[in-house]
Every structure is written in structure tokens, then in C-alpha cells.
Motif scaffolding. Sequence first.
Motif, short mmCIF file in Angstrom:
data_model
loop_
_atom_site.label_atom_id
_atom_site.label_comp_id
_atom_site.label_asym_id
_atom_site.label_seq_id
_atom_site.Cartn_x
_atom_site.Cartn_y
_atom_site.Cartn_z
N GLY A 51 1.02 -1.21 -0.16
CA GLY A 51 -0.02 0.09 -0.10
C GLY A 51 1.11 1.39 0.08
O GLY A 51 1.86 1.28 0.87
N LEU A 52 0.55 2.32 -0.59
CA LEU A 52 1.31 3.51 -0.64
C LEU A 52 2.54 3.56 -1.25
O LEU A 52 3.31 4.03 -0.68
CB LEU A 52 1.08 4.33 0.76
CG LEU A 52 -0.90 4.25 1.58
CD1 LEU A 52 -0.06 4.98 3.20
CD2 LEU A 52 -1.66 5.72 1.14
N PHE A 53 2.83 2.95 -2.24
CA PHE A 53 4.12 1.75 -2.82
C PHE A 53 4.41 3.17 -3.89
O PHE A 53 5.23 3.38 -3.33
CB PHE A 53 4.08 1.32 -3.64
CG PHE A 53 3.54 0.67 -5.01
CD1 PHE A 53 4.06 1.19 -6.16
CD2 PHE A 53 1.98 0.43 -4.81
CE1 PHE A 53 3.26 1.43 -7.69
CE2 PHE A 53 0.85 1.12 -6.28
CZ PHE A 53 1.89 1.56 -7.43
N ASN A 54 3.73 4.52 -4.24
CA ASN A 54 3.99 5.58 -5.17
C ASN A 54 4.81 6.00 -3.53
O ASN A 54 6.25 6.61 -4.29
CB ASN A 54 3.10 6.06 -5.93
CG ASN A 54 2.27 5.48 -6.76
OD1 ASN A 54 3.39 5.02 -7.36
ND2 ASN A 54 0.63 5.41 -7.58
N ALA A 55 4.42 6.45 -2.87
CA ALA A 55 4.73 7.74 -1.90
C ALA A 55 6.38 6.97 -0.82
O ALA A 55 7.09 7.61 -1.39
CB ALA A 55 3.90 8.20 -0.82
#
Length: 205
Positions: free
Chosen positions: A72-76
Motif C-alpha cells: 500500500g502507498l507504494f508510490n509515496a
Amino acid sequence: MFSRLAELDPNPTTELEYDTPFELLVAVILSAQATDVGVNKATRRLYPVANTPQKILALGEDGLKRYISTIGLFNAKARNVIATCRILVERHGGEVPRDRAALEALPGVGRKTANVVLNTAFGEPTIAVDTHIFRVANRTGLAPGKDVRAVEDGLLKRVPPEFLQNAHHWLILHGRYVCKARRPECPVCVIRDLCRFPNKTTAES
């Protein structure tokens, strides 16, 4: 309380898989709002390819995302890991600093992450308060507090020095597997008689 937890598990440690302080740092950054199991699956793919700041920088942000896209939230998180790697190379010779202020200056690293790295990688007697520790400290009455810093400060005052190094892990594991959020396993809890939680579950409930 800690004597009993220590008897059950004399040498507790994190369930994140790592071999170096840098691998631990990256794993903890990735673990925010994610499970250790999910992080371990990703790092098992990533670390054989890139497990140093220099190698992850060589992957680039898009290359890193391919390995951590299941988290989860891998982009950030990819942005933070790349920025952290750049700072480690430019300011710290590619090494993870053994200093709270320097750790907290890294993107994606707050007080909790810094405490995990200081405790687990460098053997410092710190306590990183996550949701499990926050719940256990409040439920049991060990170190009640309205926020994580209040609980951390309370634990540092109340945990006997001989248990302080491992207290972080004992409390996390107890909260994860016994003192669960929705239905705590009170009937099998080794510290049940010491706990002040008024809504203990029973074997029949």
C-alpha cells in the motif's frame, strides 16, 4: 509482566526480514500501513537485486516501484526511499546513521521508524510505539496515554532497565497475537491477572 513475556520468548525480534541496518530501514519505511508479511514478500524480490542505497538509486523510482507495487502507498514510499538513499549517499557515506536526529531527517522516517532502527539494528533501549503497543500499554494499565508519545514516555519510565532492550518486541508480539484489537485472547494470556482491562474475554465468549 516482562518476566513472564521473557520466559515465553527470551530473544524476541522484529518479524521484518533484513540482514543490514539499511535493509531494516527500508523495510520499516515500507511497513507503514502495511503488514510485515506483505513487506517481506516485496523485499525478498528487491534485496537480491538492490540492497544498498547506491543500488536502489541505480534502479530509480520507477524501477523500485516494480518491486514494491504490492504494498500500500507504494508510490509515496518509492519517492521516500529514493530520497532517503540519496541523502544516505551524499551525507552519510552510504551508511545508516546511528543518531535519532539524522534518522528523523530522512524522508519517510518519523520517531517510530527511528526508534525501530535504533533498537533493532543498533541495540539502543528505545521503544517504538505502534498501534499494538499503544493498545497493550493502555489496556493493561502499564503506561496509559492519549497519544503515542505519552505512551512511549510512560513505558521508558516504567519498564525495568533489564527488560528495556526487548520490551518493544515483546509488546508488539503480544498485541499482534494475544491482545488483539477486536477479540483479545485473554483466556490464554500469561499476564491476564496483571492486566487492568475491564472487558476481558472468557473461554465461552
